[in-house]
Motif scaffolding. Structure first.
Motif, PDB file in Angstrom:
ATOM      1  N   LEU A  89      49.571  42.290  39.420  1.00  0.00           N
ATOM      2  CA  LEU A  89      48.894  43.384  40.127  1.00  0.00           C
ATOM      3  C   LEU A  89      47.497  42.970  40.588  1.00  0.00           C
ATOM      4  O   LEU A  89      47.057  43.341  41.686  1.00  0.00           O
ATOM      5  N   ILE A  90      46.794  42.196  39.765  1.00  0.00           N
ATOM      6  CA  ILE A  90      45.463  41.727  40.152  1.00  0.00           C
ATOM      7  C   ILE A  90      45.546  40.829  41.380  1.00  0.00           C
ATOM      8  O   ILE A  90      44.770  40.979  42.335  1.00  0.00           O
ATOM      9  N   LEU A  91      46.494  39.900  41.376  1.00  0.00           N
ATOM     10  CA  LEU A  91      46.644  39.002  42.516  1.00  0.00           C
ATOM     11  C   LEU A  91      47.043  39.764  43.769  1.00  0.00           C
ATOM     12  O   LEU A  91      46.522  39.507  44.863  1.00  0.00           O
ATOM     13  N   CYS A  92      47.958  40.724  43.624  1.00  0.00           N
ATOM     14  CA  CYS A  92      48.373  41.543  44.765  1.00  0.00           C
ATOM     15  C   CYS A  92      47.200  42.367  45.284  1.00  0.00           C
ATOM     16  O   CYS A  92      47.003  42.500  46.498  1.00  0.00           O
ATOM     17  N   GLY A  93      46.404  42.922  44.365  1.00  0.00           N
ATOM     18  CA  GLY A  93      45.255  43.717  44.772  1.00  0.00           C
ATOM     19  C   GLY A  93      44.221  42.892  45.515  1.00  0.00           C
ATOM     20  O   GLY A  93      43.706  43.302  46.559  1.00  0.00           O
ATOM     21  N   ALA A  94      43.918  41.700  44.978  1.00  0.00           N
ATOM     22  CA  ALA A  94      42.917  40.843  45.608  1.00  0.00           C
ATOM     23  C   ALA A  94      43.385  40.345  46.970  1.00  0.00           C
ATOM     24  O   ALA A  94      42.657  40.444  47.972  1.00  0.00           O
ATOM     25  N   LEU A  95      44.603  39.831  47.032  1.00  0.00           N
ATOM     26  CA  LEU A  95      45.133  39.314  48.300  1.00  0.00           C
ATOM     27  C   LEU A  95      45.345  40.442  49.306  1.00  0.00           C
ATOM     28  O   LEU A  95      45.136  40.265  50.510  1.00  0.00           O
TER      29      LEU A  95
END
Length: 242
Positions: A89-95
């Protein structure tokens, strides 16, 4: 389309609905005493309050994390799965925030953006922020911490969006009404996906968005440090949460 970065520069000249462009209705200058100008000034106050509410929500999340520990700590598989979900979720949020900024930065303040991520959801920057914050909470290994983290941010953003929508409706009129009808506020739809052939990108604004998005990754070192503080009894664990 979010107005979080729309307000300040637009207030400098005022805004009103103009002729439609290739990408959507274009905003043209209006008299400083116009209703739109007054609404934008009010929205500026809303955005300042938004920042205060986000800080308060962050303090609640940090306080909750400092004195609680995951009840899944001894269930290795479940604990690892929760943390892996948080990382995703963090990677999806950042990207996702970086992706959204590519479409907004070149034309913010002038057009109703309805392409790319804005054809999937009306507020992609807010949606991806909620995903990222939820992921940060899940890195604790606790489902409850993740849900509380995402829920608090959702409540703040949902309230802000409701204030923004009145202003967008006043500025863009019927095109925005049609946009609202087909594209969800914070949900996702792929039925109206569309993409422009070319994008005009502000590298300065993109760089700022990248730096903000990378802040999500700070949750990793924070929870690693917290784990040592709890393990060595430097910080007391008052409750174990699922």
């Amino acid at each position: 389309m979010s107005l979080s970065e729309f307000t300040e520069s637009t207030i400098a000249t005022g805004a009103a609905t103009g002729a439609a462009s290739a990408h959507g209705p274009r905003v043209i200058p209006a008299k400083p005493d116009s209703a739109v100008y007054a609404r934008l000034k009010r929205l500026g106050r809303v955005q300042r309050l938004r920042r205060v509410l986000l800080v308060c929500a962050a303090l609640v999340i940090v306080a909750m994390s400092l004195f609680t520990e995951s009840a899944w700590r001894d269930v290795t598989l479940m604990h690892d799965l929760i943390q892996a979900g948080g990382l995703v979720l963090i990677l999806c949020g950042a990207l996702g925030r970086i992706w959204s900024s590519l479409y907004l930065n070149g034309r913010k303040n002038t057009e109703l953006m309805t392409h790319g991520p804005y054809s999937v959801t009306r507020n992609p920057l807010y949606m991806f922020s909620i995903m990222g914050v939820t992921g940060m909470g899940l890195l604790s290994g606790s489902l409850l911490t993740g849900l509380v983290s995402g829920g608090l941010i959702y409540l703040v953003f949902n309230w802000v969006i409701a204030q923004e929508e009145d202003t967008l409706q006043m500025i863009f009129g019927v095109p925005y009404s049609q946009y609202k009808k087909h594209v969800p506020r914070l949900g996702i739809t792929l039925r109206h996906w569309n993409n422009p052939a070319h994008l005009e990108i502000s590298m300065k604004a993109l760089g700022r968005t990248v730096r903000e998005a990378l802040c999500f990754l700070l949750a990793g070192p924070f929870f690693i440090l917290l784990n040592y503080l709890h393990k060595d009894a430097i910080l007391p664990v008052l409750m174990h949460v699922f």
